[in-house]
Design an enzyme around this catalytic site. Structure first.
Site, PDB file in Angstrom:
ATOM      1  N   LYS A 177       0.813  -1.224   0.000  1.00  0.00           N
ATOM      2  CA  LYS A 177       0.000   0.000   0.000  1.00  0.00           C
ATOM      3  C   LYS A 177       0.845   1.272   0.000  1.00  0.00           C
ATOM      4  O   LYS A 177       0.379   2.323  -0.420  1.00  0.00           O
ATOM      5  CB  LYS A 177      -0.949   0.014   1.189  1.00  0.00           C
ATOM      6  N   GLY A 186      15.176   3.481  21.024  1.00  0.00           N
ATOM      7  CA  GLY A 186      15.388   4.600  21.930  1.00  0.00           C
ATOM      8  C   GLY A 186      16.837   5.021  22.048  1.00  0.00           C
ATOM      9  O   GLY A 186      17.161   6.208  21.944  1.00  0.00           O
ATOM     10  N   HIS A 208      46.239  -8.216  11.772  1.00  0.00           N
ATOM     11  CA  HIS A 208      46.687  -7.203  12.730  1.00  0.00           C
ATOM     12  C   HIS A 208      47.133  -5.946  11.976  1.00  0.00           C
ATOM     13  O   HIS A 208      47.827  -6.057  10.970  1.00  0.00           O
ATOM     14  CB  HIS A 208      47.863  -7.746  13.547  1.00  0.00           C
TER      15      HIS A 208
END
Length: 462
Positions: free
Chosen positions: A39, A184, A439
């Site tokens: 929609k 949040g 590394h």
């Protein structure tokens, strides 16, 4: 075509978000004749109102922080502020490019795409735009919307949802974020980077409460250092307008005031008024109930994504949609192991995890059968270069596999891929310790954590 009553599709999908379009793409790839009904816009919440735009805002916030703090790296810059119109332009360009690509993908697979508001009209049909689209099977994938609390009205002005926050035309001077979960803390992080004063209200005892408690505590420590305030362990009571903002009152009487209140208490399923119950689909609190193969109680109907009570993550929707398409095409289907799904909260610092928390592992295996170890990022060269703090915590069944990986630190979301393999392939610490990690990388920290758990720590005290 869809308006031809004699056409019966192999699969009719209601909802073009992550779960729906993944099922459409995979189904068409496997030779199914697919109709996809949406929609709004193809791509759904994730692309237009969720994952992608929020991460664009967070990256803009990261750039703002780097501009302010660049002198610590010996680079002098001046920070003149945040142009929200420019931020939205950048964000919208990202969305537009992905949206165009997705539209091209759907067209290339010869999927019948129908734009309109659909409604389940029978166990084998969906009505849309005054027409009935028939299918041998129907997949419900109508997603979710932001939730609120009784009596707390989201007005889009001072009391807003994440949808409103994504299009806010200004940086609020101050903000209260109701809810300390993923949504949040991500908005709290972005707004703080943009210059807002932020307070997070979380009714449970920790931020990101579904994560391992150690991860929550590390994030809380980092937020305090950044100046993000939070109140934990007390639930919301009411919100009211002040002269120029909002006042929030908690159950213990504490009050907080700010320019805006963001309601970020989670997302609820989109299922009301869509004909699901009328056609016999079993539901609970608005969610459509499914088995491990995403089948509802109606043999011709499946459901995926935020509409079902599984993890509300786009990549979970992808996996569930693919599972349904492959099952309908006759392939062997493997149910999703939801504990094995990678989870990332993209705040600063990031929180990433896969597998069981230590508490859950002890519940499952017994407290005496579980061991854990923490590798601080302070011992990792690349993390020192980036000036990020945090830890990698491993949870192991004693003398057995690693059943949980929990990481906090900038860019930890990029490390969760290997963590997912470790959990899902039931790796032993000694097996991971044999692998050589490049590394200096942050990925090396994951390797070193396993070295330590295997009893041979390198850049870490015994």
């Amino acid at each position: 075509m869809a308006n031809d009553a004699s056409t019966v599709f192999d699969l009719v999908i209601l909802g073009g978000g992550s779960g729906g379009y993944a099922a459409a793409l995979r189904g068409a790839q496997l030779g199914l004749d697919v109709a996809l009904i949406e929609k709004n816009k193809l791509g759904g919440t994730c692309l237009h109102n969720g994952c992608i735009p929020t991460k664009a805002l967070l990256h803009a916030g990261e750039v703002a922080d780097q501009s302010r703090d660049s002198e610590q790296f010996g680079v002098k810059t001046s920070f003149e502020g945040v142009d929200m119109a420019g931020v939205h332009k950048y964000k919208d360009e990202v969305i537009a490019g992905l949206y165009k690509g997705l539209q091209g993908l759907v067209a290339s697979r010869k999927i019948t795409y129908i734009e309109g508001e659909g409604r389940l009209s029978s166990p084998t049909s969906v009505d849309v735009n005054g027409q009935r689209v028939q299918g041998r099977h129907v997949l419900l994938a109508t997603g979710s919307v932001p939730k609120t609390l009784p009596g707390l009205e989201i007005d889009g002005n001072r009391i807003i949802s994440s949808d409103h926050a994504l299009t806010l035309d200004r940086v609020p001077k101050s903000a209260i974020v109701l809810g300390g979960g993923v949504i949040g803390v991500e908005f709290a992080s972005a707004w703080k980077s943009f210059g807002s004063e932020v307070t997070v209200i979380e009714g449970l005892k920790h931020l990101v409460p579904v994560e391992d408690e150690n991860s929550s505590k590390l994030l809380e420590r980092a937020f305090r250092k950044r100046g993000i305030k939070f109140n934990l362990g007390t639930f919301f009571q009411k919100a009211e307008y002040t002269q120029d903002g909002v006042k929030v009152t908690l159950a213990d009487g504490k009050e907080f005031e700010a320019e805006v209140l963001l309601v970020a208490i989670g997302r609820g399923p989109v299922s009301q008024g869509l004909g699901y119950e009328e056609n016999g689909v079993a539901m609970d609190r608005g969610f459509v109930l499914v088995d491990e193969y995403m089948r509802t109680n109606v043999p011709t109907i499946s459901a995926v994504g935020d509409l079902v009570p599984t993890l509300q993550l786009a990549h979970v929707g992808f996996a569930e949609g693919i599972l349904v398409a492959e099952r309908l095409a006759g392939l062997k289907s493997v149910p999703v192991d939801y504990d094995g799904v990678p989870r990332v909260t993209y705040c600063h610092p990031e929180v990433a995890s896969v597998g069981l928390t230590e508490a859950k592992a002890k519940e499952v295996y017994g407290a005496d059968k579980v061991v854990s170890i923490k590798f601080p990022l302070g011992g990792n060269g690349k993390s020192r270069i980036l000036k990020t703090a945090g830890e990698i915590k491993l949870v192991q069944v004693k003398d057995g596999a690693v059943v949980g990986v929990h990481m906090v630190g900038d860019r930890m979301g990029e490390q969760v891929g290997e963590a997912q393999l470790i959990y899902n392939w039931e790796a032993l610490p000694a097996e991971v310790a044999q692998l050589i990690h490049a590394h200096p990388t942050q990925n090396e920290a994951l390797g070193e954590a396993h070295l330590a758990l295997a009893g041979k720590p390198l850049h870490m005290h015994d």
